[in-house]
Scaffold this motif. Structure first.
Motif, PDB file in Angstrom:
ATOM      1  N   ASN A  59      38.084  43.766  26.695  1.00  0.00           N
ATOM      2  CA  ASN A  59      39.298  43.071  26.269  1.00  0.00           C
ATOM      3  C   ASN A  59      40.316  43.975  25.590  1.00  0.00           C
TER       4      ASN A  59
ATOM      5  N   ASP B   4      44.101  43.494  26.362  1.00  0.00           N
ATOM      6  CA  ASP B   4      43.859  42.374  27.282  1.00  0.00           C
ATOM      7  C   ASP B   4      45.124  41.839  27.961  1.00  0.00           C
TER       8      ASP B   4
ATOM      9  N   GLY C  64      42.918  35.929  28.492  1.00  0.00           N
ATOM     10  CA  GLY C  64      41.488  36.165  28.319  1.00  0.00           C
ATOM     11  C   GLY C  64      40.859  35.231  27.302  1.00  0.00           C
TER      12      GLY C  64
ATOM     13  N   CYS D 226      34.815  39.577  32.493  1.00  0.00           N
ATOM     14  CA  CYS D 226      36.141  40.095  32.834  1.00  0.00           C
ATOM     15  C   CYS D 226      36.204  40.729  34.214  1.00  0.00           C
TER      16      CYS D 226
END
Ligand code: SF4
Lengths: 215, 500
Positions: free
Chosen positions: A41, A44, A52, A58
């Motif tokens: 992140n 992000d 996110g 992810c």
């Protein structure tokens, strides 16, 4: 803490000034009660097209292709090259945690925000201040050469460019010492417990109202 | 004879040098005094150990520090120096809030608040729990309760800790490793910063507030202008501000790049502190006051940097971009990147305009916020709410505004506002009256902006995504936010027509 002695690594750019800690790691990830796992992140909102969420996988999220960390040439980077006042904003240590977790060991900029700068050293991350002109040259060299790498020698306090040119930098000796040896500064401070205790006694006698108990 | 004369002349010269040096050493800034009085140990490498009197904790930056204590088998050095409260994550919507920790809908937030409760219990640290009347934003409750006092060193894992400097304290934000360090050692390892004086002379004109003054300062020196410095705010404008106004100013020292913001102690400070829950009383009060009277910079003290502003020149401010330094007077227009020479600034301006969805050259008063947020540790004290209420009294929030939140900074502020009927004024105007917390200042709870939404906000940061993914923040004073809520666009509050 991880020690930092000599590091050679690929350089990735973050070509803007005043990169703030909300940009480095947005607030929804601060809800974690852990120190690790922030790497996916990092940056992000600049890195992904969607918003996110903590705990999310992810690897399936849509990327922003223009963002350097999403480009093949910067994969595996461990040195971040950026502009002035990097890390401004909040005191969140999640910012260096995220940089570290991603794989960065060093950030080079013309200046850093005070709290962020300090937080880096507590996490084995080396922030290096260089003159704006030097940073500009590094940006140009990096842009021109794919796979551009720098070697950073903390003991000698120098950066070695691929063309062999060495750039000196300086880091306060206490920070350097702790980083070179991966020392935990709490342990170091506790070696002075007697000094703290005697200060405290004197201070309490002088300003007893500061020691009134809150309940 | 000659020899005697020579000798005494030499002695006189020597004495002069000594006394000059002496007086230079004697004249200290407020920061020098606070630093010196808390210096445990100065080391050869330039670092020092500084004793910490008060440590404030909240749920976001403390869990990893407590975990560190557990892993190393360490205990807090001095339990009674610590005070904790949850503020960042707590829901402010009264229904969700009423069920306490168990009622927090977001499970990740709930776990974090619960973790603070557990840690404070395990380590025996005083905590004002989620629905305790003393709960609130750390930087609001500290001064309000007298838990932070003049002459203290105050730290908190939060960059807006500088707020407490308004009391004449040395207060600063720290990271989580430092939270752990302070818990275990009661000290902070630091290198002394440089001294900066920001003097605001003259007076503020009607309609111009402490928030406008500090935004104007940031506009002038930039978000890195105070880096490496401890800032003391002084001058007639600062002297004539209330404590609440001074807290607003010190709060945003970090937005000017400085970890520390301070104001010297004067009668206003003493009057504010007297009678607070944890303030000293009786003989203790007299002794404290005697010590506090010295908490000012001496005449002739040396500042590395001095910045001056004229109060009369300051107009109500509005930020147009994504950094607090991107700020202009309300009667100005959005800047045009094409006219900026410096390439980094030109790019930053262009990028900010794109993110903010604004046209170069457009008047700031034409920006139309869909949301309004009155709250945060910058502007959620009773005076702020009074200023906002005066503007909306007898009026209605514009139809184009989807949501206008008023979030008091603490349980005490909420009670006071309700006793004065301010909540009713807000509700009658179509605003939402909430429970205390950080709320939409950083949107860790349910209070947030949607993508593309503009917000007139009394908070302190307009970074990208700060108030919600894709959200567009405009920082303003409480009166300016309230006026924008009613008008549906920014207005110059100096021209506002108030209801009696
Ligand atoms: S109100 Fe905003 S700035 Fe203040 S402590 Fe809370 S999140 Fe931080």
């Amino acid at each position: 803490m991880k020690s930092f002695t000599v590091e050679t690594g690929i350089v990735a750019p973050m070509d803007r000034a005043n990169v703030d800690t909300d940009m480095i790691i947005p607030k929804q990830f601060l809800k974690s009660i852990k120190r690790s796992g922030f790497g996916p992140n990092l940056f992000d909102e600049l890195r992904y097209q969607d918003e996110g969420q903590p705990g999310q996988d992810c690897s399936q999220r849509p990327l922003k292709p223009d963002f350097p960390l999403n480009q093949a040439r910067y994969q595996g980077a461990s040195v971040l090259l950026t502009r002035k006042n990097f890390g401004c904003g909040s005191s969140r240590e999640h910012a260096p945690w995220a940089l570290d977790d991603y794989g960065f060991r060093c950030v080079i900029a013309p200046s850093f925000a005070d709290i962020f700068y300090n937080n880096c050293f507590k996490n084995g991350l080396l922030p290096i201040v260089l003159e704006e002109a030097q940073v500009e040259i590094l940006f140009q060299q990096m842009t021109a050469a794919e796979g551009y790498q720098l070697t950073i020698d903390l003991e000698q306090q120098k950066i070695i460019r691929p063309d062999g040119v060495e750039i000196g930098f300086s880091v306060e000796s206490f920070h350097r010492h702790c980083l070179l040896h991966g020392l935990d500064d709490i342990g170091l401070t506790l070696e002075h417990a007697d000094a703290i205790r005697s200060f405290e006694q004197r201070w309490r006698a002088q300003s007893p109202w500061l020691f009134d108990v809150i309940q | 004879m000659n020899l005697f004369y020579l000798k005494s002349a030499r002695r006189l010269a020597f004495r002069l040098v000594i006394s000059c040096l002496g007086s230079r050493n004697m004249a200290k800034t407020l920061y020098d005094k606070l630093w010196d009085s808390h210096l445990v140990q100065q080391r050869d490498d330039g670092t020092a150990l500084i004793y910490i009197d008060r440590h404030l904790l909240h749920e976001v930056t403390s869990p990893q520090a407590f975990e560190g204590l557990r892993l190393a088998g360490r205990q807090p050095w001095r339990r009674d120096a610590n005070l904790a409260t949850p503020d960042h994550n707590v829901p402010t919507e009264p229904g969700e809030r009423s069920a306490g920790v168990a009622g927090i809908r977001d499970p990740v937030s709930q776990l974090q608040v619960k973790t603070l409760d557990d840690n404070c219990q395990d380590f025996d640290i005083v905590e004002f729990h989620i629905n305790d009347a003393r709960q609130g934003i750390v930087h609001v409750i500290g001064p309000e309760l007298g838990a932070t006092l003049p002459g203290m060193t105050v730290v908190c894992g939060d960059s807006h800790t500088a707020t407490h400097g308004a009391l004449g304290a040395l207060a600063q934000g720290i990271g989580t490793s430092e939270v752990e360090h302070v818990l275990v050692t009661q000290c902070l390892i630091q290198t002394k910063m440089k001294n900066m004086l920001i003097r605001i002379n003259g007076e503020l004109l009607p309609g111009v507030t402490a928030k406008d003054a500090v935004l104007a300062v940031i506009g002038k020196i930039g978000t890195a202008g105070g880096a490496g410095h401890a800032i003391e705010f002084g001058g007639e404008v600062i002297r004539s501000l209330s404590m609440e106004g001074r807290m607003t100013v010190c709060n945003m020292a970090i937005e000017a790049g400085a970890r520390v913001g301070m104001v010297a102690v004067d009668e206003t400070t003493l009057e504010y502190v007297k009678g607070r829950t944890y303030a000293p009383t009786g003989a203790g009060w007299d002794a404290a006051v005697a010590a506090w009277k010295n908490l000012h910079s001496d005449p002739g003290a040396h500042f590395d940097t001095v910045v001056e502003l004229q109060g009369q020149d300051i107009k109500p401010q509005v930020t147009w971009g994504t950094s607090p330094e991107m700020v202009l007077p309300v009667d100005a227009r959005v800047p045009d990147p094409a006219t900026i020479e410096d390439p980094t600034r030109r790019d930053a301006t262009a990028r900010a305009l794109q993110y903010m969805g604004l046209e170069a050259g457009m008047p700031l008063v034409e920006i139309r916020p869909q949301k309004v947020f009155i709250g945060s540790c910058t502007n959620s004290r009773i005076e702020d709410l009074r200023a906002a209420a005066a503007v909306v009294k007898g009026k209605k929030v514009a139809a184009s505004v989807n949501q206008a939140l008023v979030v008091p900074g603490s349980g005490a502020v909420k009670q006071q506002a309700e006793a004065e009927g301010l909540d009713q004024i807000f509700i009658a105007a179509g605003m939402e009256w909430r429970e205390p917390g950080c709320s939409m200042c950083l949107a860790m709870n349910a209070d947030k902006l949607g993508p593309g939404e503009h917000c007139a906000s009394t908070s302190n940061r307009n970074f990208e995504g700060r108030q919600g993914f894709g959200g567009r923040t405009h920082l303003v004073s409480p009166a300016m936010a309230a006026a924008a809520a009613v008008a549906g666009h920014f207005v110059d509050v100096r021209e506002w027509e108030f209801e009696a």
